[in-house]
Design an enzyme around this catalytic site. Structure first.
Site, PDB file in Angstrom:
ATOM      1  N   ASP A  57      36.735  46.072  28.767  1.00  0.00           N
ATOM      2  CA  ASP A  57      35.631  46.718  28.406  1.00  0.00           C
ATOM      3  C   ASP A  57      36.178  47.803  27.701  1.00  0.00           C
ATOM      4  O   ASP A  57      35.399  48.915  27.458  1.00  0.00           O
ATOM      5  CB  ASP A  57      35.042  47.343  29.607  1.00  0.00           C
ATOM      6  CG  ASP A  57      34.265  46.170  30.512  1.00  0.00           C
ATOM      7  OD1 ASP A  57      33.881  44.976  30.074  1.00  0.00           O
ATOM      8  OD2 ASP A  57      34.465  46.483  31.872  1.00  0.00           O
TER       9      ASP A  57
ATOM     10  N   LYS B 126      36.497  45.507  22.802  1.00  0.00           N
ATOM     11  CA  LYS B 126      37.232  44.574  21.903  1.00  0.00           C
ATOM     12  C   LYS B 126      36.422  44.188  20.971  1.00  0.00           C
ATOM     13  O   LYS B 126      36.540  43.608  19.797  1.00  0.00           O
ATOM     14  CB  LYS B 126      38.029  43.609  22.800  1.00  0.00           C
ATOM     15  CG  LYS B 126      39.344  44.436  23.549  1.00  0.00           C
ATOM     16  CD  LYS B 126      39.839  43.392  24.414  1.00  0.00           C
ATOM     17  CE  LYS B 126      39.217  42.786  25.551  1.00  0.00           C
ATOM     18  NZ  LYS B 126      38.900  43.941  26.510  1.00  0.00           N
TER      19      LYS B 126
ATOM     20  N   ASN C 102      33.627  35.368  31.899  1.00  0.00           N
ATOM     21  CA  ASN C 102      33.975  36.533  32.835  1.00  0.00           C
ATOM     22  C   ASN C 102      33.807  37.723  31.716  1.00  0.00           C
ATOM     23  O   ASN C 102      33.456  38.759  32.008  1.00  0.00           O
ATOM     24  CB  ASN C 102      35.057  36.548  33.410  1.00  0.00           C
ATOM     25  CG  ASN C 102      36.301  36.223  32.949  1.00  0.00           C
ATOM     26  OD1 ASN C 102      36.230  35.904  31.613  1.00  0.00           O
ATOM     27  ND2 ASN C 102      37.415  36.342  33.487  1.00  0.00           N
ATOM     28  N   ALA C 103      34.207  37.441  30.523  1.00  0.00           N
ATOM     29  CA  ALA C 103      33.902  38.442  29.422  1.00  0.00           C
ATOM     30  C   ALA C 103      32.748  38.898  29.226  1.00  0.00           C
ATOM     31  O   ALA C 103      31.856  38.313  29.201  1.00  0.00           O
ATOM     32  CB  ALA C 103      34.639  37.975  28.191  1.00  0.00           C
ATOM     33  N   GLY C 104      32.561  40.115  28.526  1.00  0.00           N
ATOM     34  CA  GLY C 104      31.319  40.822  28.232  1.00  0.00           C
ATOM     35  C   GLY C 104      31.605  41.453  26.976  1.00  0.00           C
ATOM     36  O   GLY C 104      31.713  42.601  26.861  1.00  0.00           O
ATOM     37  N   HIS C 105      31.599  40.689  25.724  1.00  0.00           N
ATOM     38  CA  HIS C 105      31.726  41.421  24.517  1.00  0.00           C
ATOM     39  C   HIS C 105      30.336  41.820  23.713  1.00  0.00           C
ATOM     40  O   HIS C 105      29.612  40.966  23.435  1.00  0.00           O
ATOM     41  CB  HIS C 105      32.576  40.507  23.505  1.00  0.00           C
ATOM     42  CG  HIS C 105      34.022  40.094  24.183  1.00  0.00           C
ATOM     43  ND1 HIS C 105      34.888  39.335  23.455  1.00  0.00           N
ATOM     44  CD2 HIS C 105      34.626  40.631  25.174  1.00  0.00           C
ATOM     45  CE1 HIS C 105      35.915  39.446  24.393  1.00  0.00           C
ATOM     46  NE2 HIS C 105      35.994  40.081  25.329  1.00  0.00           N
TER      47      HIS C 105
ATOM     48  N   ARG D 174      46.693  20.837  39.181  1.00  0.00           N
ATOM     49  CA  ARG D 174      46.604  19.506  38.436  1.00  0.00           C
ATOM     50  C   ARG D 174      46.074  18.383  39.231  1.00  0.00           C
ATOM     51  O   ARG D 174      45.129  17.710  38.355  1.00  0.00           O
ATOM     52  CB  ARG D 174      48.026  19.094  38.323  1.00  0.00           C
ATOM     53  CG  ARG D 174      48.735  20.365  37.475  1.00  0.00           C
ATOM     54  CD  ARG D 174      50.530  20.316  37.404  1.00  0.00           C
ATOM     55  NE  ARG D 174      50.484  20.670  38.775  1.00  0.00           N
ATOM     56  CZ  ARG D 174      51.808  20.544  39.359  1.00  0.00           C
ATOM     57  NH1 ARG D 174      52.545  19.628  38.959  1.00  0.00           N
ATOM     58  NH2 ARG D 174      52.105  20.791  40.679  1.00  0.00           N
TER      59      ARG D 174
ATOM     60  N   GLN E  55      39.360  40.646  28.770  1.00  0.00           N
ATOM     61  CA  GLN E  55      39.763  41.320  29.870  1.00  0.00           C
ATOM     62  C   GLN E  55      40.921  42.526  29.247  1.00  0.00           C
ATOM     63  O   GLN E  55      40.940  42.665  28.140  1.00  0.00           O
ATOM     64  CB  GLN E  55      40.328  40.691  31.055  1.00  0.00           C
ATOM     65  CG  GLN E  55      39.261  40.071  31.733  1.00  0.00           C
ATOM     66  CD  GLN E  55      38.954  38.659  31.386  1.00  0.00           C
ATOM     67  OE1 GLN E  55      39.684  37.638  30.913  1.00  0.00           O
ATOM     68  NE2 GLN E  55      37.644  38.262  30.960  1.00  0.00           N
TER      69      GLN E  55
ATOM     70  N   ARG F  96      27.405  46.055  37.317  1.00  0.00           N
ATOM     71  CA  ARG F  96      27.844  47.076  38.305  1.00  0.00           C
ATOM     72  C   ARG F  96      28.160  48.219  37.441  1.00  0.00           C
ATOM     73  O   ARG F  96      28.792  48.276  36.243  1.00  0.00           O
ATOM     74  CB  ARG F  96      29.048  46.683  38.998  1.00  0.00           C
ATOM     75  CG  ARG F  96      28.808  44.998  39.829  1.00  0.00           C
ATOM     76  CD  ARG F  96      30.287  44.635  40.241  1.00  0.00           C
ATOM     77  NE  ARG F  96      31.019  44.117  39.235  1.00  0.00           N
ATOM     78  CZ  ARG F  96      32.185  43.485  39.482  1.00  0.00           C
ATOM     79  NH1 ARG F  96      32.748  43.650  40.759  1.00  0.00           N
ATOM     80  NH2 ARG F  96      32.719  42.777  38.708  1.00  0.00           N
TER      81      ARG F  96
HETATM   82  P1  IMP Z   1      37.090  37.620  37.414  1.00  0.00           P
HETATM   83  O1  IMP Z   1      37.913  37.425  36.005  1.00  0.00           O
HETATM   84  O2  IMP Z   1      35.957  37.224  37.434  1.00  0.00           O
HETATM   85  O3  IMP Z   1      38.160  36.720  38.526  1.00  0.00           O
HETATM   86  O4  IMP Z   1      37.581  38.941  38.153  1.00  0.00           O
HETATM   87  C1  IMP Z   1      38.611  39.397  38.339  1.00  0.00           C
HETATM   88  C2  IMP Z   1      38.897  40.872  37.977  1.00  0.00           C
HETATM   89  O5  IMP Z   1      38.795  41.330  36.680  1.00  0.00           O
HETATM   90  C3  IMP Z   1      37.340  41.904  38.650  1.00  0.00           C
HETATM   91  O6  IMP Z   1      37.863  43.127  38.829  1.00  0.00           O
HETATM   92  C4  IMP Z   1      36.414  41.889  37.338  1.00  0.00           C
HETATM   93  O7  IMP Z   1      35.613  43.270  37.477  1.00  0.00           O
HETATM   94  C5  IMP Z   1      37.376  41.965  36.489  1.00  0.00           C
HETATM   95  N1  IMP Z   1      37.031  41.536  35.021  1.00  0.00           N
HETATM   96  C6  IMP Z   1      36.931  40.365  34.674  1.00  0.00           C
HETATM   97  N2  IMP Z   1      36.589  40.146  33.290  1.00  0.00           N
HETATM   98  C7  IMP Z   1      36.360  41.245  32.797  1.00  0.00           C
HETATM   99  C8  IMP Z   1      36.042  41.850  31.591  1.00  0.00           C
HETATM  100  O8  IMP Z   1      35.853  40.997  30.601  1.00  0.00           O
HETATM  101  N3  IMP Z   1      35.851  43.097  31.557  1.00  0.00           N
HETATM  102  C9  IMP Z   1      36.118  44.139  32.565  1.00  0.00           C
HETATM  103  N4  IMP Z   1      36.588  43.487  33.828  1.00  0.00           N
HETATM  104  C10 IMP Z   1      36.791  42.156  33.810  1.00  0.00           C
HETATM  105 MG    MG Z   2      33.304  43.752  28.471  1.00  0.00          MG
END
Ligand code: IMP
Ligand code: MG
Length: 432
Positions: free
Chosen positions: A13, A16, A38-41, A136, A220, A299
């Site tokens: 966060d 990037k 999981n990313a939020g760009h 695998r 991340q 969150r």
């Molecule tokens: P996961 O990647 O969903 O398995 O989460 C593992 C940890 O990485 C958690 O604490 C998430 O909040 C954090 N996380 C995953 N992706 C991001 C992101 O893009 N930005 C910030 N935190 C992230």
């Molecule tokens: Mg983000």
């Protein structure tokens, strides 16, 4: 033009997305090498806000993007983002690596049932999908989806995973029925994805050979890297710059520079150690002004002062020569700003963060106080350029540069594309 990796120096966060979007003006290719949805760009441009999870940030400028082999690829999220972007008039020029890990619906359900609560993950199925990749016998790749053996491979995988799926309550009925439904869903993805899949390693290496501007977009951050972050409170991929090589299949010798992205302060979403964390009014002030709520999960993010031992660790691990410092506007209005310059551990001072959770839980940050700044209208300063910025802002940025030994190429003072002030070092990077 160079091959450049853009990497997060903190816990993700760092913005990037905005940095990649800014640099994408000159880029020929933007390549994601790790993570998944999981990313939020977030990219704010042309009066519109884009929240991308899986797509490379290049799509906003209509530039070519690649999802590399290191990505955990969720077909449902990709197709949803594709539809959203198209409905907003954006053409999507993207290549999906055939080598990428295929993330299936049950990975998301397993994440929610197992890892989510314990580690505070995003529940996007990242951990379970990479677990299967490494195991695998239970992993599938995008290439499998396009193989005539797919039905058999999927069946074999489900047999291996049946007990786990039942224990987690993901599979409750008949396995055969579950298999048939999944196969049907996969058939619908195949047709939609077919025009996008290909060989990431061929295209990216060809671009590098032709000296095109290739931007690798990290997801991340360094402290969330599975090997180098605050394990086990990390993600399941290599977020660091080195991940660009393994996550696409390019030589380390092909990378010309690494840009580290840091906020003017620190945030963390999810569990794990955070030495400079703030609570109370000051934390609320920064969280509210910075809109510090997760892009993927909503969150509230934990917030704290800038942590130089952590940034120095990031510079070391990633080979960072250039910095992009973001969200400087958020700290505006504070009389004084603090920066952790070292950690104290049992009476001794350390300049470099030790990446071990137990140690990080015990460190006492040693702070230096710098003068704060108060700016009403940043747009005015942006028009006038970096030289016109308040002395206190320049002193803050120069302090960080000196302390971590890297040059700043841009300073961000707002989410919109225009709210970035380039500094002279940007020219150095672009002329590599
Ligand atoms: P996961 O990647 O969903 O398995 O989460 C593992 C940890 O990485 C958690 O604490 C998430 O909040 C954090 N996380 C995953 N992706 C991001 C992101 O893009 N930005 C910030 N935190 C992230
Ligand atoms: Mg983000």
């Amino acid at each position: 033009m160079p091959a450049v990796v853009v990497v997060g120096m903190q816990f993700g966060d760092e913005s990037k997305g905005a940095v990649v979007d800014y640099l994408a003006e000159w880029a020929d290719l933007v390549v994601r090498y790790n993570g998944g949805s999981n990313a939020g760009h977030t990219v704010v441009a042309e009066g519109q806000k884009y929240k991308l999870h899986l797509m490379p940030s290049s799509v906003v400028r209509g530039k070519r993007g690649i999802l590399g082999a290191g990505v955990a690829f969720d077909p449902e999220v990709f197709l949803q983002e594709l539809e959203d972007l198209r409905s907003r008039g954006k053409g999507v020029d993207v290549l999906i690596s055939l080598k990428a890990t295929l993330l299936l619906p049950y990975h998301k359900e397993l994440d929610a049932a197992l890892t989510g609560g314990r580690l505070g993950t995003t529940k996007r199925g990242i951990g379970p999908a990479y677990q299967d990749k490494m195991a695998r016998i239970s992993g599938l790749k995008v290439s499998d989806l396009f193989s005539s053996n797919f039905p058999k491979r999927l069946r074999d995988v489900l047999e291996v995973k049946e007990d786990e799926l039942r224990r987690a309550g993901v599979l409750t009925g008949d396995l055969e029925e579950y298999y048939r439904q999944l196969l049907e869903r996969a058939d619908s993805w195949r047709e939609a994805l077919e025009p996008f899949v290909g060989d990431d390693h061929l295209e990216v290496n060809a671009a590098i050979t032709e000296r095109k501007f290739v931007l690798f977009e990290g997801a991340q951050g360094t402290m969330l890297d599975v090997d180098h972050g605050t394990y086990p409170f990390v993600t399941s991929s290599n977020a660091i710059a080195g991940g660009a090589c393994t996550g696409v299949g390019v030589s380390p010798l092909a990378i010309d520079a690494v840009v580290g992205v840091s906020k003017a302060y620190t945030t963390r979403v999810g569990k794990g150690p955070f030495p400079t964390e703030l609570t109370g009014d000051l934390a609320r002030y920064i969280r509210d002004r910075g809109g510090e709520y997760g892009t993927t999960t909503g969150r509230p993010r934990r917030v704290g002062w800038l942590d130089l031992p952590m940034l120095r660790y990031s510079v070391l691990i990633n080979g960072i020569g250039y910095l992009a410092i973001r969200k400087v506007d958020v700290l505006s209005g504070l009389d004084k700003v603090k920066v952790a310059v070292a950690y104290e551990i049992e009476g001794e001072e350390y300049r470099l963060a030790p990446p071990y959770v137990d140690t990080l839980e015990r460190v006492k940050p040693v702070y230096e106080e710098l003068d704060g700044w108060s700016v009403e209208d940043w747009s005015e300063l942006i028009r006038e350029g970096w030289d016109s910025f308040p002395e206190e802002v320049k002193a803050y940025v120069e302090f960080v540069e000196r302390e971590v030994n890297a040059k700043t190429i841009m300073v961000g003072v707002g989410p919109e594309r225009e709210m970035t002030a380039p500094t002279p070092a940007l020219g150095d990077l672009l002329s590599l």
